[in-house]
Design a protein around this motif. Structure first.
Motif, PDB file in Angstrom:
ATOM      1  N   PHE A  43       0.886  33.155  66.103  1.00 35.69           N
ATOM      2  CA  PHE A  43       2.286  33.072  65.696  1.00 35.69           C
ATOM      3  C   PHE A  43       2.590  34.077  64.590  1.00 35.69           C
ATOM      4  O   PHE A  43       3.585  34.797  64.642  1.00 35.69           O
ATOM      5  N   GLN A 377       8.300  35.137  69.664  1.00 34.52           N
ATOM      6  CA  GLN A 377       7.848  34.285  68.560  1.00 34.52           C
ATOM      7  C   GLN A 377       7.929  32.813  68.933  1.00 34.52           C
ATOM      8  O   GLN A 377       7.037  32.024  68.602  1.00 34.52           O
ATOM      9  N   TYR A 381       4.789  30.371  69.144  1.00 33.64           N
ATOM     10  CA  TYR A 381       4.790  29.119  68.378  1.00 33.64           C
ATOM     11  C   TYR A 381       4.402  27.936  69.268  1.00 33.64           C
ATOM     12  O   TYR A 381       3.560  27.112  68.889  1.00 33.64           O
ATOM     13  N   ASN A 384       0.693  28.258  70.133  1.00 36.46           N
ATOM     14  CA  ASN A 384      -0.191  28.007  69.000  1.00 36.46           C
ATOM     15  C   ASN A 384      -0.254  26.531  68.635  1.00 36.46           C
ATOM     16  O   ASN A 384      -1.256  26.061  68.099  1.00 36.46           O
ATOM     17  N   HIS A 385       0.823  25.775  68.938  1.00 34.14           N
ATOM     18  CA  HIS A 385       0.867  24.354  68.571  1.00 34.14           C
ATOM     19  C   HIS A 385       0.550  23.429  69.745  1.00 34.14           C
ATOM     20  O   HIS A 385       0.649  22.205  69.607  1.00 34.14           O
TER      21      HIS A 385
END
Length: 418
Positions: A43, A377, A381, A384-385
């Motif tokens: 991210f 982005q 995000y 990544n989560h």
């Protein structure tokens, strides 16, 4: 006669498509590399794309005003020199070794490239008959695909060393320790940008001594009959929908591009050398799609191809969302093929019938690239989560392709309103 008259100017303009493709398609490699050198997660590293593409939102209108006041040629030469300066700044950045320094450099390079793109796309559509504008722009964008392939298959291997250590896993006997490892990884980023800067300077010199024909709207400006920028052009629905479609298409494409090496290395578990080879195949599919798409446009309407290609990519993104892994990786290669014609086709369809407002329309279409500064982005995000189901992040580019499908279905139509 027309072909002889425009052959050299078009060849020079085609070189610009090649150059900015190298610049923008090094970004996915740089994201992966900066994750190592600056110790970032996916991210955080995705803001590399944001810094680059933010310039495309800020500068198209000033650039269009500049070129309307002067000429396409002067804007191109200034952009080439500015981007070259940005490439050379990688040498002091290697001494600083701070993430913010790289973000500034990418912004400078992108500003220069924004000059080239704001000029080149409408210039190609104007050098010839309006009926073949989409085909001509797709041909020009084929050189963009060639630059993307070279950046992915070859230049990326100069940057990515194949070593991937953390402070905990670095061998105790590594020469120079952690600082030595970071310096080695940092130095590997300089050569590709030195090569790029050299090419930019060489092409700038060629443009200085070349003669580019003025197109109709440039001649009108010499007489002082046109505004520097016309916001009223957005009242034309086919341009307005073109800007919207470009925003989502660019964001969706860049989300897939920028995270490709992260997907390969962090989630599929491929070594960097293998991942860059796949990235090369990914861009080769893009290049093949551009060439084949250009040939198919001899027989099929550009808007029909746009609709069909978008629907196919919606389905392929669905495969990535459901499967992930190597199946998702192979689906991405197919996505790349079908993305190939979308940007130039939407661009040329949106510029139809704008006349002296072509540069204004081009500026707004280039500004739509701001989608590259936010949609990747968001995708990073989500990825990544949700590390266990990382592939659900690709529902975001899937949604983006719906806007391209709509543009190929209805959005492209010119409404004749006074």
């Amino acid at each position: 006669m027309m072909k002889n008259k425009y052959f050299i100017p078009l060849l020079l303009i085609f070189s610009l498509f090649f150059l900015w493709a190298i610049s923008s398609n090094l970004l996915p490699t740089m994201i992966r590399q900066l994750m190592k050198t600056c110790e970032l997660n996916a991210f955080e590293a995705s803001f590399t794309e944001a810094a680059y593409w933010l310039a495309y939102f800020i500068f198209p209108i000033p650039i269009a005003m500049y070129m309307k006041r002067y000429s396409y040629k002067s804007g191109i030469i200034f952009g080439l020199i500015l981007a070259a300066i940005g490439g050379l700044l990688f040498f002091p950045a290697a001494a600083i070794k701070e993430y913010w320094a790289y973000l500034v450099i990418f912004f400078i390079i992108a500003t220069g490239m924004c000059f080239l793109e704001t000029a080149a796309n409408p210039y190609v559509t104007a050098l010839g008959t309006p009926e073949t504008a989409s085909r001509r722009l797709n041909l020009a964008q084929s050189f963009n695909g060639l630059g993307a392939f070279i950046a992915a298959m070859f230049l990326s291997k100069l940057i990515l060393t194949g070593q991937n250590y953390t402070r905990e896993t670095l061998p105790v006997d590594y020469p120079g320790g952690w600082d030595g490892y970071i310096q080695m990884e940092t130095d590997s980023m300089k050569l590709p940008y030195l090569i790029l800067a050299g090419l930019l300077i060489l092409i700038a010199i060629i443009f200085v001594f070349s003669k580019l024909p003025k197109i109709d709207n440039e001649s009108a400006l010499d007489k002082g009959n046109s505004k520097l920028i016309n916001f009223g052009v957005l009242k034309k629905s086919h341009l307005r929908w073109g800007v919207i479609a470009q925003f989502f298409y660019n964001g969706g494409q860049t989300a897939i591009n920028s995270l490709f090496l992260v997907y390969c290395c962090m989630y599929v578990g491929l070594p960097e050398d293998t991942a860059t080879t796949f990235f090369g195949f990914y861009m080769l599919a893009f290049l093949a799609g551009r060439w084949i798409g250009t040939m198919l446009m001899v027989r099929f309407r550009p808007q029909d191809m746009l609709l069909v290609y978008a629907i196919v990519n919606i389905l392929l993104c669905g495969v990535i969302v459901l499967c992930g892994g190597m199946i998702g990786l192979y689906a991405m290669l197919a996505v790349s093929f079908f993305m190939s014609i979308m940007y130039p086709t939407q661009f040329s369809l949106a510029l139809r019938g704008l006349g002296e407002d072509t540069k204004s329309g081009s500026a707004f279409l280039v500004m739509a690239i701001i989608g590259n500064a936010c949609i990747p982005q968001l995708t990073a995000y989500v990825m990544n989560h949700n590390k266990d189901i990382y592939y659900i992040a690709y529902i975001i580019p899937l949604i983006c392709f719906f806007f391209t499908a709509y543009y190929g279905w209805k959005g492209y139509k010119i409404e004749n309103k006074n």
